[in-house]
Every structure is written in C-alpha cells, then in structure tokens.
Write a protein that holds these residues in place. Structure first.
Motif: not given
Length: 274
Positions: A6, A21-26, A56, A58, A60, A259-260
């Motif tokens: 991650t 980098d731990n999708p979907p939202l870290n 990050s 991500d 967002d 969730e995003r």
C-alpha cells in the motif's frame, strides 16, 4: 528495501518518497498498518534513508480515516509492531514520531481522523492551498480521537483551537491549518513539492548525528507522554462499542461513507447534518 502493498517508495539522495496507494480511498486497514510497521523497521535499519516524505497517490484523499469495518483487524496488526505497549495506532504513530529518519507529510487531499493523526505524528507537515483538508471527525460520530490528536493538537495549536477542531468535528482548509499551527506551511500546488523536496534534500545533506540528536531533544520537549495517548486509545475503543456511535456511523455509511461520495468529500458538512 522491500516492496509494500500500500506504499510506493523511491529513494533519491537520502530522501525516501513514500506514496500511500491503498485504493479505493486510502483507508487505514490492516494492510496499510502492516506496511507502515515494515517501513519503519526498514528505514530504522537503512542508514541511507535520512528523510521520509509521505504523500498520496490519490488526488482527493491523503488518508480519510480508518476503515470502520476493519478496526479489529488493523488493531491486531498494530499490536505486533514492537512490544506489549504497541496495542494501538497511537503507539504506532509514536514510533513514527521517534523514527531515526526525519519524517515529512505532504497533504494534497483530505486527512481526517486517524489520517490527520498520522500527519501530526510526522516531524513536519506541508499542505496544498488548493486541495488540503484536515478534520477530526470522531466527536461527531460519538467517539473521541484515539491515536494522538488530543495530545498533539493542544501542543500544536493550543487548548482553545484544539477544543474547536475536536469538538466541532469540522473541516479546515490548508490556509486555516497553517494559521493555527497544524501545518508548517501551506503553498500553492505548483510550489508545494519543489519546496518540500528542497527542504528534505537540505536536511538529508546535513551531518546525521546532529540531525538525529536535535530531533531527539525536540521530541523530549514536545511529544506527549505515551501513557496519555494510551488513555485516549482506550476511550476510543470503549466508545466504539457504544450503540450510539454505531448508529451514527451506520447513518453515515448509508449516505456514502467509505465511498467516493459527497459524504466523504464534504464529511465536515455531513456530520453537521446528522
């Protein structure tokens, strides 16, 4: 240095860039906790790593908060991080604060709850003026911060500001975070990484013993007692089992928590609507 599930790493001249980098939202889960423990072990042993810079992948989210479905799992992994006292994220973040390398966090998205507490545990923090968001959501969900925010915010921002940030459970942008002392500096996006890169390289180039001992003495003057963080962690665990906090978190889950979604993007506002 090993590869992590991650966290992506790149070593450049004594500066290790560690990209979450731990999708979907870290979210903080057992995989991320295991990787953070491994990274601390590896950088403690590797004298070539003088500074670690966390950012990050991500745009967002830096780390929005813990994965509320995985609290038992990540707590179990945290308990393996180095002794009988290491039973919480707060204890793990203490290891981060005391790590041999200097640690720097770059906030380009949202960091709330235990994600923000990871920021406070780093030696220095820098934020994007356009995209940074910091918040402590716990009281709004019926909890208390359990990984260091109570102790750290009083020291970083003072008693009154700590009360407002923690009890208000609202979001702060980068400019406000800089004003009250939660981050060292807030910069425009185009200046942020170059600024942090120059500072990290500068520190990495200074004599290692002087940097290490100066950090140790600053920590001796500024870090909270381990016992106080343990008390906060225990209170978090107690309230996490309370039905009222479960109901509030459940209501947020129905609105798109983890969730995003608008709820995650504007969580401070969503908490005020519960």
């Amino acid at each position: 240095m090993r590869k992590y599930e991650t966290i992506r790493t790149e070593l450049n001249g004594g500066v290790l860039w560690a990209t979450i980098d731990n999708p979907p939202l870290n979210l903080i889960d057992e995989r991320f906790v295991g990787d953070l423990i491994a990274l601390l072990d590896d950088t403690q042993a590797d004298g070539d790593v003088r500074v670690v810079v966390f950012r990050s992948a991500d745009p967002d989210f830096f780390i929005p908060h813990v994965d509320v479905r995985r609290i038992a799992e990540y707590t179990t992994v945290a308990a393996t991080s180095g002794g009988p006292d290491d039973i919480s994220l707060g204890a793990l973040y203490r290891r981060l604060s005391e790590a041999r390398p200097v640690t720097v966090a770059v906030l380009e998205g949202r960091a709330r709850g235990a994600g923000a507490e990871l920021l406070y545990a780093c030696d220095m923090r820098f934020a994007s003026l356009e995209r940074a968001v910091i918040g402590q959501l716990e009281v709004g969900t019926g909890l208390v911060p359990g990984a260091g925010a109570i102790q750290q915010l009083v020291r970083l921002a003072g008693r009154g500001q700590a009360m407002q940030v923690i009890l208000g459970s609202d979001d702060l942008d980068g400019r406000e975070a800089e004003r009250i002392g939660l981050v060292n500096k807030a910069l425009p996006d185009e200046e942020l990484i170059p600024y942090v890169g120059r500072l990290a390289a500068r520190v990495a180039g200074f004599p290692e013993a002087a940097v290490r001992l100066a950090k140790r003495r600053i920590n001796a003057a500024a870090l909270p007692l381990k016992e106080d963080v343990q008390v906060d962690s225990s209170l978090f665990q107690i309230l996490a089992r309370d039905p009222s906090s479960g109901a509030r978190i459940g209501a947020l889950m129905q609105r798109g928590l983890q969730e995003r979604s608008r709820t995650e993007l504007d969580l401070g506002a969503a908490l005020g609507e519960l």
